[in-house]
Write a protein that holds these residues in place. Sequence first.
Motif, PDB file in Angstrom:
ATOM      1  N   PHE A  15       0.698  -1.067   0.059  1.00 48.90           N
ATOM      2  CA  PHE A  15      -0.145  -0.068   0.071  1.00 48.90           C
ATOM      3  C   PHE A  15       0.815   1.421  -0.021  1.00 48.90           C
ATOM      4  N   PHE A  16       1.817   1.378   0.909  1.00 46.38           N
ATOM      5  CA  PHE A  16       2.720   2.358   1.119  1.00 46.38           C
ATOM      6  C   PHE A  16       3.608   2.785  -0.171  1.00 46.38           C
ATOM      7  N   MET A  17       4.060   1.567  -0.933  1.00 41.71           N
ATOM      8  CA  MET A  17       4.823   1.660  -2.064  1.00 41.71           C
ATOM      9  C   MET A  17       3.957   2.396  -3.307  1.00 41.71           C
ATOM     10  N   TYR A  18       2.898   1.805  -3.559  1.00 39.49           N
ATOM     11  CA  TYR A  18       1.830   2.222  -4.552  1.00 39.49           C
ATOM     12  C   TYR A  18       1.603   3.672  -4.313  1.00 39.49           C
ATOM     13  N   LEU A  19       1.040   4.120  -2.884  1.00 40.67           N
ATOM     14  CA  LEU A  19       0.766   5.267  -2.636  1.00 40.67           C
ATOM     15  C   LEU A  19       2.046   6.298  -2.942  1.00 40.67           C
ATOM     16  N   SER A  20       3.164   5.847  -2.801  1.00 41.99           N
ATOM     17  CA  SER A  20       4.336   6.943  -3.022  1.00 41.99           C
ATOM     18  C   SER A  20       4.392   7.062  -4.475  1.00 41.99           C
ATOM     19  N   MET A  21       4.072   6.330  -5.505  1.00 37.08           N
ATOM     20  CA  MET A  21       3.865   6.332  -6.943  1.00 37.08           C
ATOM     21  C   MET A  21       3.008   7.190  -7.538  1.00 37.08           C
ATOM     22  N   ILE A  22       2.085   7.732  -6.792  1.00 35.52           N
ATOM     23  CA  ILE A  22       0.907   8.627  -7.296  1.00 35.52           C
ATOM     24  C   ILE A  22       1.285   9.897  -7.221  1.00 35.52           C
ATOM     25  N   PRO A  23       1.298  10.827  -8.357  1.00 31.92           N
ATOM     26  CA  PRO A  23       1.923  11.935  -8.224  1.00 31.92           C
ATOM     27  C   PRO A  23       0.667  12.953  -7.757  1.00 31.92           C
ATOM     28  N   ASP A  24       1.055  13.904  -6.826  1.00 32.09           N
ATOM     29  CA  ASP A  24       0.065  14.807  -6.200  1.00 32.09           C
ATOM     30  C   ASP A  24      -1.256  14.089  -5.570  1.00 32.09           C
ATOM     31  N   VAL A  25      -0.903  13.165  -4.657  1.00 33.02           N
ATOM     32  CA  VAL A  25      -1.647  12.253  -4.092  1.00 33.02           C
ATOM     33  C   VAL A  25      -2.490  13.115  -3.365  1.00 33.02           C
ATOM     34  N   ASN A  26      -3.926  13.085  -3.115  1.00 33.04           N
ATOM     35  CA  ASN A  26      -4.672  13.624  -1.984  1.00 33.04           C
ATOM     36  C   ASN A  26      -4.424  13.003  -0.870  1.00 33.04           C
ATOM     37  N   LYS A  27      -3.664  13.440  -0.019  1.00 30.77           N
ATOM     38  CA  LYS A  27      -3.543  12.930   1.275  1.00 30.77           C
ATOM     39  C   LYS A  27      -4.514  12.824   2.292  1.00 30.77           C
ATOM     40  N   ARG A  28      -5.409  13.830   2.287  1.00 36.17           N
ATOM     41  CA  ARG A  28      -6.564  13.802   3.062  1.00 36.17           C
ATOM     42  C   ARG A  28      -7.501  12.449   2.746  1.00 36.17           C
ATOM     43  N   GLU A  29      -7.488  12.541   1.427  1.00 38.19           N
ATOM     44  CA  GLU A  29      -8.372  11.203   1.324  1.00 38.19           C
ATOM     45  C   GLU A  29      -7.762   9.921   1.490  1.00 38.19           C
ATOM     46  N   ALA A  30      -6.371   9.726   1.163  1.00 37.09           N
ATOM     47  CA  ALA A  30      -5.575   8.598   1.499  1.00 37.09           C
ATOM     48  C   ALA A  30      -5.578   8.258   2.887  1.00 37.09           C
ATOM     49  N   GLN A  31      -5.512   9.439   3.672  1.00 41.86           N
ATOM     50  CA  GLN A  31      -5.389   9.324   5.303  1.00 41.86           C
ATOM     51  C   GLN A  31      -6.838   8.788   5.767  1.00 41.86           C
ATOM     52  N   LYS A  32      -7.702   9.169   5.254  1.00 44.04           N
ATOM     53  CA  LYS A  32      -9.258   8.768   5.518  1.00 44.04           C
ATOM     54  C   LYS A  32      -9.401   7.225   5.276  1.00 44.04           C
ATOM     55  N   GLU A  33      -9.125   6.780   3.825  1.00 40.77           N
ATOM     56  CA  GLU A  33      -8.944   5.391   3.619  1.00 40.77           C
ATOM     57  C   GLU A  33      -7.997   4.488   4.465  1.00 40.77           C
ATOM     58  N   TYR A  34      -6.841   5.049   4.721  1.00 36.19           N
ATOM     59  CA  TYR A  34      -5.905   4.221   5.486  1.00 36.19           C
ATOM     60  C   TYR A  34      -6.599   3.948   7.014  1.00 36.19           C
ATOM     61  N   LYS A  35      -7.099   5.195   7.484  1.00 30.40           N
ATOM     62  CA  LYS A  35      -7.621   4.953   9.102  1.00 30.40           C
ATOM     63  C   LYS A  35      -8.727   3.871   8.876  1.00 30.40           C
ATOM     64  N   LYS A  36      -9.515   3.953   7.914  1.00 27.47           N
ATOM     65  CA  LYS A  36     -10.703   2.824   7.937  1.00 27.47           C
ATOM     66  C   LYS A  36     -10.173   1.389   7.803  1.00 27.47           C
ATOM     67  N   GLY A  37      -9.131   1.130   6.937  1.00 27.01           N
ATOM     68  CA  GLY A  37      -8.563  -0.080   6.727  1.00 27.01           C
ATOM     69  C   GLY A  37      -7.736  -0.497   7.982  1.00 27.01           C
ATOM     70  N   TYR A  38      -7.021   0.435   8.677  1.00 25.03           N
ATOM     71  CA  TYR A  38      -6.102   0.136   9.761  1.00 25.03           C
ATOM     72  C   TYR A  38      -7.155  -0.233  11.121  1.00 25.03           C
ATOM     73  N   LYS A  39      -8.254   0.552  11.107  1.00 23.38           N
ATOM     74  CA  LYS A  39      -8.968  -0.003  12.128  1.00 23.38           C
ATOM     75  C   LYS A  39      -9.536  -1.239  12.108  1.00 23.38           C
ATOM     76  N   GLU A  40     -10.129  -1.513  10.802  1.00 25.65           N
ATOM     77  CA  GLU A  40     -10.643  -2.917  10.688  1.00 25.65           C
ATOM     78  C   GLU A  40      -9.343  -4.136  10.779  1.00 25.65           C
ATOM     79  N   THR A  41      -8.251  -3.666  10.493  1.00 19.76           N
ATOM     80  CA  THR A  41      -7.101  -4.606  10.739  1.00 19.76           C
ATOM     81  C   THR A  41      -6.989  -4.861  12.444  1.00 19.76           C
ATOM     82  N   LEU A  42      -6.888  -3.856  13.282  1.00 18.46           N
ATOM     83  CA  LEU A  42      -6.742  -3.960  14.432  1.00 18.46           C
ATOM     84  C   LEU A  42      -7.964  -4.743  15.186  1.00 18.46           C
ATOM     85  N   ARG A  43      -9.124  -4.681  14.696  1.00 18.15           N
ATOM     86  CA  ARG A  43     -10.170  -5.334  15.347  1.00 18.15           C
ATOM     87  C   ARG A  43     -10.077  -6.757  14.929  1.00 18.15           C
TER      88      ARG A  43
END
Length: 631
Positions: free
Chosen positions: A257-285
């Motif tokens: 995930f981090f590798m592909y994200l780093s390859m996106i030019p001008d990534v929308n960090k707010r949107e990426a952070q939002k999606e990551y938080k949802k995924g990470y919370k589910e992983t911890l559950r």
Amino acid sequence: MNKPVMFSIIIPVYNTAKYLSRCIDSILRQSVDDFEMILINDGSTDNSGELCEMYKKKDSRIEVFHTENKGVSSARNLGLEKANGEWIIFIDSDDWIDQDLLDALVRKIDIFGLDLYTYGYRRINDNTTEYVYQPIYTVENNEEFIKSRYYKHAGCAYAYNNSLIKKYNIKFPENQKYSEDQAFLLKYISRCEKVVLLNKVLYNYYDSPTSAVNKPISIHSSICNIWAANDFLEYSKSNNIPESFYAHPVRQLYDDFFMYLSMIPDVNKREAQKEYKKGYKETLRLYPAFQKYRYYKIAYNNLSLPQTLLRRKNKLKNIKNKFNIFSKLKQIIHNTLYIDQIVRGIVYDEIQRDKDITKIERYKYLAEESDKIGITTEKHIDNEIIVSLTSYGRRIHEVYLTIESIMRQTVKPNKIILWLAEDEFTTDTIPVSLKRLEKRGLTIGFCEDIKSYKKLVPALRKYPDDIIITVDDDVLYNYDLIENLMNSYKKNPKVIHFCRGSRIKIHEDGSLYSYTQWDSPVKDSYINKLNFPTGVGGILYPPDCFHKDVTNEKLFMTLCPTADDVWFKAMSLLKMTYAKKVYTQNIKGVDYTILNNDMQSETALWNINVTKNDEQIKAVFSKYDIYKLLK
């Protein structure tokens, strides 16, 4: 179609009319016809559906199902529901397979009876073959396999046991368009104890400009890696898969995930952070202990983590470089103190190198000019003497020099047999240098590719009552190799005779030292059950010196796939056959010249795999309880 078949080939089809015939025709050309082909037309808007129906009318083995467009995962799951085959193969509709794919699988399934087989593939675009992935021929346990470089994320590179899929309800996640193969593969592999790797390229992956992998990387395609991790975690928790299996692939999917994200030019960090938080919370559950990995925990609030960690890694790298410079300085000081010895060593090495080059050039001349027969019909004793060796790849162009050195022995063998993999060579593709040697007595035998075991196993099967001497394919042997081995054999005909080897070292509690700590090389000539012959110097095997399992491919490729010396040692101990070092001019047993040091270091010898020897020794010695035989 309700008739049971061996293979169900499932092909999702979506707007690939341009390539579909190539795909289907490659399947219909298979030499094995015990299969069904399941075409899932996933709501195509071109004439793909009509093509599917046309092929169905032509061949009764083809079934066609039409659905609305739901994606490749849904199409594959439908194919699994409809499949009647013992084995499942997925093929993308713009790809195609080699004619012998099913035949290669049938052979290995008959031998091993395991649940997962993988093979190589070519990645092809409109202009060229861009990439070829070819694994080695071996058998791995599931946890090792998913951590190895041979684990590929392409679901089309495997053959799956359908009964296992049904028993454990393994499906593709239908809510994601990317990384769905990973989710399915990890669930399936978690249910397999072993994976068989075929060293054959059998699948052709067409790198279409419109395929999913060639679309620009997005936040959605990146986050699918975490969704795949969570899908697998949910399955693992529901089915009691141990953390020792799922921890590594989950971390790997996060890293992707981090590798592909780093390859996106001008990534929308707010949107990426939002999606990551949802995924990470589910992983911890699903996996509360995942929070112990600080890397991902910090990223919950700071997605610039990869760059931060990269800077830390660079600092560590700089420290390491400074340490290396200090170590080199120490070495320079040490070398200055012992300059005389170093100079003498350099001079000796240069003289020896010149001798080796001269020797190699001489044998090249002899091989080109000589027409003398290199074998004899006379029997030195009641048994024939068979010299057996194998070769592969680039070495095939130099092995004639090894054979020339065997043909010029003071004691000539009755046969010299070069065993080649039937999948790699034919009588039409062997070099001219070997065809010349055939006229002088060389026999070329073709057999299944069992890697380094080709050196001895085919000869044992064909000549069980004769003396077999094995040699390596990148060595020039001294003229008296066979004479020395035979003189030793005549004095001790029930013993294995070797020129170079080590001695097994045992702790007081009966356990073995690591392979790298064994006493090496053996210098004395005593018969000893702890003597461990290694192949490069030449080994003589008398008739009936092995346990009956010695030629059992399923066993040696499962227990000991890359360490044939280990297997042969175990098989000889079970027969109570011990080993003895023969006389060599060099006390270390180095009565030979290596033909190509560069090639040797690059590809290594098949039968020496130090990194895995301890593991394979344990597997073989435990199965047969060899430890008690060493006391």
